[in-house]
Design an enzyme around this catalytic site. Structure first.
Site, PDB file in Angstrom:
ATOM      1  N   CYS A   1       0.799  -1.211   0.000  1.00  0.00           N
ATOM      2  CA  CYS A   1       0.000   0.000   0.000  1.00  0.00           C
ATOM      3  C   CYS A   1       0.835   1.267   0.000  1.00  0.00           C
ATOM      4  O   CYS A   1       0.281   2.353   0.041  1.00  0.00           O
ATOM      5  CB  CYS A   1      -0.914  -0.014   1.199  1.00  0.00           C
ATOM      6  SG  CYS A   1      -0.071  -0.481   2.705  1.00  0.00           S
TER       7      CYS A   1
HETATM    8  C1  LIG Z   1       0.970  -4.895   3.926  1.00  0.00           C
HETATM    9  S1  LIG Z   1       1.971  -6.307   3.841  1.00  0.00           S
HETATM   10  C2  LIG Z   1       0.833  -7.583   4.224  1.00  0.00           C
HETATM   11  C3  LIG Z   1       0.638  -7.861   5.672  1.00  0.00           C
HETATM   12  C4  LIG Z   1      -0.146  -9.120   5.933  1.00  0.00           C
HETATM   13  N1  LIG Z   1      -1.356  -9.183   5.146  1.00  0.00           N
HETATM   14  C5  LIG Z   1      -0.510  -9.317   7.405  1.00  0.00           C
HETATM   15  O1  LIG Z   1      -1.661  -9.597   7.676  1.00  0.00           O
HETATM   16  O2  LIG Z   1       0.332  -9.216   8.277  1.00  0.00           O
HETATM   17  C6  LIG Z   1       2.193  -6.524   2.123  1.00  0.00           C
HETATM   18  C7  LIG Z   1       3.027  -7.762   1.755  1.00  0.00           C
HETATM   19  O3  LIG Z   1       2.936  -7.957   0.351  1.00  0.00           O
HETATM   20  C8  LIG Z   1       4.168  -8.491  -0.097  1.00  0.00           C
HETATM   21  N2  LIG Z   1       4.190  -8.222  -1.549  1.00  0.00           N
HETATM   22  C9  LIG Z   1       4.307  -7.024  -2.169  1.00  0.00           C
HETATM   23  N3  LIG Z   1       4.155  -7.159  -3.492  1.00  0.00           N
HETATM   24  C10 LIG Z   1       3.940  -8.479  -3.722  1.00  0.00           C
HETATM   25  C11 LIG Z   1       3.687  -9.237  -4.893  1.00  0.00           C
HETATM   26  N4  LIG Z   1       3.637  -8.653  -6.072  1.00  0.00           N
HETATM   27  N5  LIG Z   1       3.490 -10.571  -4.766  1.00  0.00           N
HETATM   28  C12 LIG Z   1       3.544 -11.158  -3.554  1.00  0.00           C
HETATM   29  N6  LIG Z   1       3.766 -10.484  -2.401  1.00  0.00           N
HETATM   30  C13 LIG Z   1       3.965  -9.164  -2.488  1.00  0.00           C
HETATM   31  C14 LIG Z   1       5.205  -7.783   0.723  1.00  0.00           C
HETATM   32  O4  LIG Z   1       6.392  -8.542   0.782  1.00  0.00           O
HETATM   33  C15 LIG Z   1       4.492  -7.659   2.091  1.00  0.00           C
HETATM   34  O5  LIG Z   1       4.851  -8.733   2.936  1.00  0.00           O
END
Ligand SMILES: C[S@@+](CC[C@H](N)C(=O)[O-])C[C@H]1O[C@@H](n2cnc3c(N)ncnc32)[C@H](O)[C@@H]1O
Length: 369
Positions: free
Chosen positions: A91
């Protein structure tokens, strides 16, 4: 359930807590993140989960509304029948903490991958978490996701949720979209009630970390970052003068004129919820992250507590302190999914018994002060 952009699993943990409180358990059919360290932590805490280090857009690569692609058919087959799909796409693109790239960031498109994943996996419920500013996205991702889900038969609601109203000791506001497949709720059920505020009293920082003030532990998660001499002097000044905001004269030169960074170099207050925890919780210059009574910033353990992670949740498989800070700062407080899933179970969306009134504490999903 399936958790996309899973990080260390804050959403999964919340769903698991709600399930356990109702005599159920979660079966994580798939958790995906492209960061190996995050998936290692996820796996250490949910050993029976099927996890994958991958880019979500590689697994769900079809356009909204299109026929399933071959990778999508493969994922749908291996996941099977699905109750719950959750995801907190990255985000930074929407975050008001990032004024430069806000609203025109390609990351915003990951939001729509969640709607695509719902088309592919057909869960009973989909929950998408993001920052409040996502509604101002130039590509209108919230409206587009809502339209796609509605066309797929979901009743959809979205709103900004103040997590402090759900028992999180932190001033964190998140945008949440929930879609429930219409055939799984009665006509009278209003999905908007899923996102109503809780009614418990706000929890304070003392509630979250008061017992750790005199904590005698050498675990790496209990060690604060080493402060520079300059920052140590700043923290001493705040304690000795019983102040919480650093005066301009003691700030770095770039903060000495008019500025809106009052909380940076600030000290936290015991009797209030903390400010939003970010990956900068170990750095005085990145926010109000000084401990309320000690000359140091928050430890990883304290930051995780403020996010709502219980002490049994292990972060030991993260390798570096920087990885750990990103994982904790990125996490979604488990209370968010816990509250939503409790409400969904009570509404019998998952075709399981509602909560046992003898077991549910303080009248259902509310938290005690
Ligand atoms: C806001 S965090 C999510 C937190 C998680 N949902 C929780 O409940 O704790 C966003 C995550 O998305 C991962 N991410 C970002 N872009 C991505 C992609 N294109 N594919 C897979 N993971 C991705 C990042 O590594 C990060 O861990």
């Amino acid at each position: 359930m399936v958790d996309l952009f899973a990080g260390c699993g804050g959403l999964t943990l919340g769903a698991a807590e709600a399930a356990n409180g109702n005599g159920l358990a979660v079966d994580v059919r798939l958790a995906v993140d492209f960061e190996d360290a995050a998936i290692r932590v996820f796996k250490a805490n949910f050993p029976s989960a099927k996890t994958q280090v991958a880019a979500v857009e590689a697994l769900f690569d079809g356009d909204l509304g299109a026929e399933l692609s071959s990778p999508e058919r493969g994922v749908a087959r291996s996941v099977g029948d699905l109750d719950l799909l959750v995801g907190g796409p990255p985000c930074q693109g929407h975050s008001s903490l990032n004024n430069h790239t806000r609203r025109a960031d390609p990351k915003n498109r990951f939001y729509l991958r969640m709607a695509r994943a719902a088309e592919v996996l057909r869960p009973r419920v989909v929950i998408i978490e993001n920052v409040p500013a996502v509604v101002h996205d130039s590509e209108g991702v919230v409206d587009r996701a809502t339209a796609a889900l509605t066309a797929s038969g979901y009743a959809v609601t979205n709103s900004v949720v103040e997590l402090v109203h759900l028992g999180v000791p932190q001033k964190r506001r998140r945008h949440v979209l929930v879609g429930v497949r219409a055939e799984h709720v009665s006509d009278e059920f209003d999905v908007a009630t899923l996102l109503r505020a809780g009614t418990g009293r706000a929890r304070t920082l003392r509630w979250a970390i008061g017992d750790l003030e005199q904590h005698d532990s050498t675990a790496w998660t209990d060690l604060p970052s080493r402060a520079s001499d300059e920052n140590l002097a700043r923290m001493r000044w705040l304690i000795e003068n019983r102040k919480y905001d650093l005066p301009n004269s003691l700030r770095p030169r770039c903060h000495q004129g008019e500025h809106s960074y009052v909380s940076m170099y600030g000290r936290l207050k015991w009797h209030e919820p903390a400010q939003t925890i970010t990956s900068g919780y170990g750095s005085l210059g990145q926010g109000r992250f000084m401990h309320p009574s000690l000359c140091r910033t928050l430890t990883p353990h304290e930051a995780a507590r403020i996010q709502g992670f219980p002490d049994y949740f292990t972060f030991d498989s993260a390798v570096t302190r920087t990885e750990l800070a990103v994982i904790i700062g990125n996490a979604v407080p488990p209370a968010l999914a816990a509250t939503l899933v409790r409400r969904l179970i009570a509404a019998q969306v998952f075709a399981t018994p509602g909560p046992d009134p003898l077991q549910s504490e303080s009248g259902g999903d509310e938290f005690a002060p």
